[in-house]
Design an enzyme around this catalytic site. Sequence first.
Site, PDB file in Angstrom:
ATOM      1  N   LYS A   3       0.856  -1.185   0.000  1.00 18.59           N
ATOM      2  CA  LYS A   3       0.000   0.000   0.000  1.00 18.59           C
ATOM      3  C   LYS A   3       0.893   1.236   0.000  1.00 18.59           C
ATOM      4  CE  LYS A   3      -1.483   2.872   2.934  1.00 18.59           C
ATOM      5  NZ  LYS A   3      -1.576   4.113   2.092  1.00 18.59           N
ATOM      6  N   CYS A  23      13.541  11.269   6.244  1.00 26.65           N
ATOM      7  CA  CYS A  23      13.533  10.836   7.652  1.00 26.65           C
ATOM      8  C   CYS A  23      14.906  10.968   8.294  1.00 26.65           C
ATOM      9  CB  CYS A  23      13.021   9.397   7.761  1.00 26.65           C
ATOM     10  SG  CYS A  23      13.986   8.187   6.848  1.00 26.65           S
ATOM     11  N   GLU A  54       9.749  16.133  14.751  1.00 26.07           N
ATOM     12  CA  GLU A  54      10.164  15.956  13.364  1.00 26.07           C
ATOM     13  C   GLU A  54       9.377  16.919  12.468  1.00 26.07           C
ATOM     14  OE1 GLU A  54      11.183  12.241  10.441  1.00 26.07           O
ATOM     15  OE2 GLU A  54       9.273  12.175  11.508  1.00 26.07           O
ATOM     16  N   GLY A  58       7.082   5.318   8.014  1.00 24.22           N
ATOM     17  CA  GLY A  58       6.258   6.504   8.125  1.00 24.22           C
ATOM     18  C   GLY A  58       6.440   7.174   9.470  1.00 24.22           C
ATOM     19  N   GLU A  79      -1.243   7.381  -0.256  1.00 22.72           N
ATOM     20  CA  GLU A  79      -2.270   7.881  -1.162  1.00 22.72           C
ATOM     21  C   GLU A  79      -1.856   9.203  -1.808  1.00 22.72           C
ATOM     22  OE1 GLU A  79      -3.456   9.253   3.046  1.00 22.72           O
ATOM     23  OE2 GLU A  79      -2.487   7.524   2.071  1.00 22.72           O
ATOM     24  N   GLU A 106      10.035   1.504  10.433  1.00 23.93           N
ATOM     25  CA  GLU A 106      11.052   2.536  10.243  1.00 23.93           C
ATOM     26  C   GLU A 106      10.309   3.851  10.366  1.00 23.93           C
ATOM     27  OE1 GLU A 106      12.866   5.487   9.304  1.00 23.93           O
ATOM     28  OE2 GLU A 106      12.585   4.913   7.215  1.00 23.93           O
TER      29      GLU A 106
END
Length: 500
Positions: A177, A291, A394, A230, A180, A252
């Site tokens: 997946k 990231c 973040e 994510g 989106e 992760e």
Amino acid sequence: MSATESIHIDGVWRTAASGATREVLDPADAKPLALVAEGGREDTDAAVAAARRAFDSGPWPHTPVAERAALLRRVADLLQRDREEIALTESRDTGKTLEEGRVDVDDVTNAFRYFADLVMNESGGRVVDAGSETVHSVVVHEPVGVCAMITPWNYPLLQASWKVAPALAAGNTFVIKPSEVTPLSTVHLVGLLAEAGLPAGVANLVTGTGDPVGARLSEHPDVDLVSFTGGLASGTKVMQAAAPTVKKVALELGGKNPNVVFADACATDEGFDTAVDQALNAAFIHSGQVCSAGARLIIEESVRDRFVAELARRAEKIKLGRGTEDGVECGPLVSAQQLEKVEAYVDSARDEGAVVRCGGRRPEPSGVRPATGYFYPPTILDYCHGEMRVVREETFGPILTVETFHTEDDAVALANDTEYGLAGAVWTSDAGRARRVARRLRHGTVWINDYHPYLPQAEWGGFGKSGVGRELGPTGLDEYREAKHIYQNLDPRPVRWFAG
């Protein structure tokens, strides 16, 4: 296949069972780029069922290693054949520059070739001494089964390859997946897998949102492993959903990564220029939407004024615009939501006493920067400290915060003062200090006199809330130790990603 047939189940492209669709926007001008299927729970269940059948009854798990490796190499060749098309798709979908898109395709190609070679070189098993001549004991590796893969929006194709290539090399089946927001390159990749001859049902794709698609994959009883890349909040939900079925989980997650610069690294003109150049690369590649971005500059007080002044001078010269335009060095943020988030962090930093050295507000529109695009310039915030939101959270945008230290112990304490532990760097001309500080940093990857390179052969994991499990490289069953990758560049020189 039609534009809305972006769901791939059991070898067939299809629309969503509900008929729902979603517009994918170009972040450079907020205009529709594509229309894709918006999958749901029914599509997800069908995809998992196909992957389950393909694993339990299909040929792929029992396909000889040489044939699996050959397929991965065919995929690598197809990626290079379509390099320009995929790079353009990645640039328009994510906002990154076309050159960054090309680099991504090359890295994805290398990942498929690496895992093809790796699986070919595996031994037939590890013999264990059972203490008896009449007993033969051997440890062998077998595929896990059905893997659910949930990938992020910033590096959609690269992150997909880090999951897909090793899963296929080991003989697994999967459902993927993509985000989106940026699904298009993953749709292309699944098409290449089919073209390369992968049996139907081995690779399945459901385009849609985290809820319901990602949530259903995480909880589904017929999924044996879920791999998620994510944010921390979503990763926590994935782990909670996977817990009742006790499936394997690889996460992760985020990072708030320190880039520690000692004064001795700047003692020569070349050393100073290299450290400045790499601080720019660390913070602003892909507009900071990375990231492992070096979003925290932690610099020795004695060189701070000179270093920050030069950093700001060069950051102001970074060419911001549509990623497909010649000469552009930084593209837009991926979405309106991300732009608003970045603006909120800069506003909060101002309120908490940070000094804006460059950037800090939306740029004026231009020929390469449509007014409707999600553009935000490279921003440097000086006089920051560890209590600020912009330092602790973040930001995932083109924001670099500056903190200072006086001693080695101070530098280590500042660098480790984060709930994350993904990556970091140390810059120094003292070889002993370099290794000493690198070993003390609680981060999964530590670069010495460099920033951003990753090697497929190396472990890549994280400490703290940066994740569970590792991607890239062969992993062991070392239950009571953390794996850490220390990368040292013995001949650091400027890498001019930003001309400045």
